[in-house]
Design an enzyme around this catalytic site. Sequence first.
Site, PDB file in Angstrom:
ATOM      1  N   ASP A   1       0.322  -4.124  13.219  1.00  0.00           N
ATOM      2  CA  ASP A   1      -1.053  -4.354  13.686  1.00  0.00           C
ATOM      3  C   ASP A   1      -1.964  -4.764  12.529  1.00  0.00           C
ATOM      4  O   ASP A   1      -2.921  -5.515  12.711  1.00  0.00           O
ATOM      5  CB  ASP A   1      -1.611  -3.083  14.337  1.00  0.00           C
ATOM      6  CG  ASP A   1      -0.627  -2.443  15.306  1.00  0.00           C
ATOM      7  OD1 ASP A   1      -0.857  -2.504  16.517  1.00  0.00           O
ATOM      8  OD2 ASP A   1       0.378  -1.878  14.831  1.00  0.00           O
TER       9      ASP A   1
ATOM     10  N   HIS B   1      -1.791   0.847  16.665  1.00  0.00           N
ATOM     11  CA  HIS B   1      -0.629   1.154  15.831  1.00  0.00           C
ATOM     12  C   HIS B   1       0.678   1.025  16.614  1.00  0.00           C
ATOM     13  O   HIS B   1       1.661   1.679  16.278  1.00  0.00           O
ATOM     14  CB  HIS B   1      -0.730   2.584  15.273  1.00  0.00           C
ATOM     15  CG  HIS B   1      -1.784   2.774  14.237  1.00  0.00           C
ATOM     16  ND1 HIS B   1      -3.121   2.760  14.536  1.00  0.00           N
ATOM     17  CD2 HIS B   1      -1.696   2.979  12.894  1.00  0.00           C
ATOM     18  CE1 HIS B   1      -3.823   2.955  13.427  1.00  0.00           C
ATOM     19  NE2 HIS B   1      -2.977   3.087  12.422  1.00  0.00           N
TER      20      HIS B   1
ATOM     21  N   GLU C   1       0.838  -1.201   0.000  1.00  0.00           N
ATOM     22  CA  GLU C   1       0.000   0.000   0.000  1.00  0.00           C
ATOM     23  C   GLU C   1       0.873   1.251   0.000  1.00  0.00           C
ATOM     24  O   GLU C   1       1.661   1.469   0.927  1.00  0.00           O
ATOM     25  CB  GLU C   1      -0.913  -0.016   1.228  1.00  0.00           C
ATOM     26  CG  GLU C   1      -1.862  -1.201   1.241  1.00  0.00           C
ATOM     27  CD  GLU C   1      -2.475  -1.458   2.607  1.00  0.00           C
ATOM     28  OE1 GLU C   1      -2.308  -0.604   3.516  1.00  0.00           O
ATOM     29  OE2 GLU C   1      -3.115  -2.509   2.785  1.00  0.00           O
TER      30      GLU C   1
ATOM     31  N   GLU D   1      -4.823  -6.298   2.799  1.00  0.00           N
ATOM     32  CA  GLU D   1      -3.671  -7.045   3.297  1.00  0.00           C
ATOM     33  C   GLU D   1      -3.706  -8.527   2.945  1.00  0.00           C
ATOM     34  O   GLU D   1      -2.666  -9.122   2.645  1.00  0.00           O
ATOM     35  CB  GLU D   1      -3.537  -6.871   4.809  1.00  0.00           C
ATOM     36  CG  GLU D   1      -2.947  -5.548   5.252  1.00  0.00           C
ATOM     37  CD  GLU D   1      -3.946  -4.397   5.226  1.00  0.00           C
ATOM     38  OE1 GLU D   1      -3.526  -3.238   5.404  1.00  0.00           O
ATOM     39  OE2 GLU D   1      -5.154  -4.676   5.027  1.00  0.00           O
TER      40      GLU D   1
END
Length: 673
Positions: free
Chosen positions: A416, A460, A361, A391
């Site tokens: 994460d 995160h 990404e 993902e």
Amino acid sequence: MLRLRRTTDPVDLLHDILAVRETELTVLSQRREDHIAGSVHVCVGQEIVPLVVRSCLDERDRVLSTYRGHGWALACGVPPETLLAELMGRATGTNGGRGGSAYLSAPEYGFVGENSIVGASTPIANGIAMGLTHRREGGIAVVSIGDGATNQGSVHEAMVFAVARGLPVLFVCENNDWSEMTPINATVPRTTLAKRAASYGMPAVEVDGAAEDFRDTVDGLVHNIRAGHGPAFLEVRVPRLLGHYNADIEHYRSAEDRAAHEERDPARALSDRLQASGDLDSYGYEQLHAAVCEGVAACAAAARDEPHADTTTATDHVTSSEPPRVGALPSEGKPVAYGLAVNSALRRELEERPEVVLFGEDIAIPGGTFGVTRNLRKTYGERVFDTPIAEAAILGAALGASQEGLRPVVEIMWSDFLLVALDQLVNQAANVRYLSNGQRSAPMVVRMQQGITPGSCAQHSQSIEALLTHIPGLKVGLPADAADAYAMTRAAIADPDPVVLIESRALYLEKAPIDESAPVEPVGGARLRREGSDITLITWGRMTGNVAAAADLLAVEEISASVLDLRWLAPLDEQALFDAVDAAGGRALVVHEAVRTGGFGGEILARLAERGPSAPNRIGRLTTPDTRIPASPDLSAALLPSPELVAERARALLDASESKAGWRTAVSTIQPS
């Protein structure tokens, strides 16, 4: 032995349908007699789908299927006795007994394999298609799913990815109206599965598996894909003649539904057409069927006579292994930022290995959220590309591409985010070498970053290395500085197995010299960054700097602390660990950024303790507390093991080891207060 005829002649097609069906009925009988263990999922009623689709393919193409994939394997040319031997756990089975009914594969026949995770093959098929496109021979990937799989997120991610990249993939949905034990119209009530797929921007066709024009429909889609027009979706309506699996008594299903499905049997429809046209009379059918039954029986007998899998090989072929060879840290040269060191390693590998591709990404044109991949696309073009935010599709494509000659390096922006797509690593990539008895591997790299930084929230900032090291088949490394960021990235790309590299965004701007002239290391090997005789401080990744600073503080007090940077947690350099601890009189403190419970520090302490009474260990650990990570910089900083706290706990451990007798003194609950 029985062999499928694999031609377009209708009589031969009926022969092959009967052959697959009789093989599946034999599977059920062998299961009842305990020649086969576990659940089996047969394709009775759906045999025509793999046979017709495969007849439209050639040797350039690859096939992936669901766990109901025996028919696909047979259609690709796997001999029935070899398939049955696999289900019976025999050494001569397709996977030597490692795959079983739901997970067998035979890539030598173009059959990439079944998958026992619903929908999981679709992202992998995209990667297979990427590899075939790179080869430029016109091959396509075909992936079969059931109707229930169309509700899986990974399937939708795969379709999005395939359309975005224009990949040569045919998604085949075998719709038998039942998603395991729930009717598909109960979960998809307002549209058809083909219409759903069409909304992603690809041709999507619905066809009856018993229709005379079924093959023409498939042939048209395959021709279109092969011509470079991107993916397509084929929904084939087929009957369900038996239960979801061998022990399913179908108590949830009405007699009327069963009868309606029997009327739709493609084998019956084809037989009726052949008899109506005079191409096959009833006597000819009986002869055909009898010959098939005799052939399958002979295959089953041959499979039963094969030797069982060798139990001494049960732990073989989990990963490749090579003795550690850790290069010295460079002390001269221009310091390079950690993030730029990764960039330099990626650039070097792209330059030297034409099979390396980078994707993820925002990594291509933007250069990644943290700028690590900046400017690589300018030089290497489409070998570096951006993907949808998906993902599961990214990781699955990496795995598939690794099976077709590419060396993919993918980025997951935050560790994460890996958790939404963990299946593609845990259930898929980690199994390739083992399932294939070492004949295949998955040379892919997953880059990501983790850890606590100011302003990051609880979604995160997690440290998940212990979770990944729990998975046999994965290799896991955490570079602690720019030198290792460079060296370990190159080592990961050169490795034949799936490697996860966990970087630290807190380190991306920290500088150190790198050695671009050093030979590529094998994956593995710890680094003793400092020698000491009083206590060994063991760590990895970001905490290495804090631990080194703590050793400096202890040195002022004339406490000699060694610092062992494990670097690679899988494979773990156990010998370096034992040597370093023994050199410090068995005294050791493990320090890590991850939370305490279930952290990898517990594994280190366990291995030290397991050496037994002969090893005089006085050991403890210091970690982030068992808590979620707050966004506040003040709160999050208070959780991290600081150099001062590391030194304090080391002193406490040394004091305890001097005052308490016994071969081992455990320091309880050492963590920030």
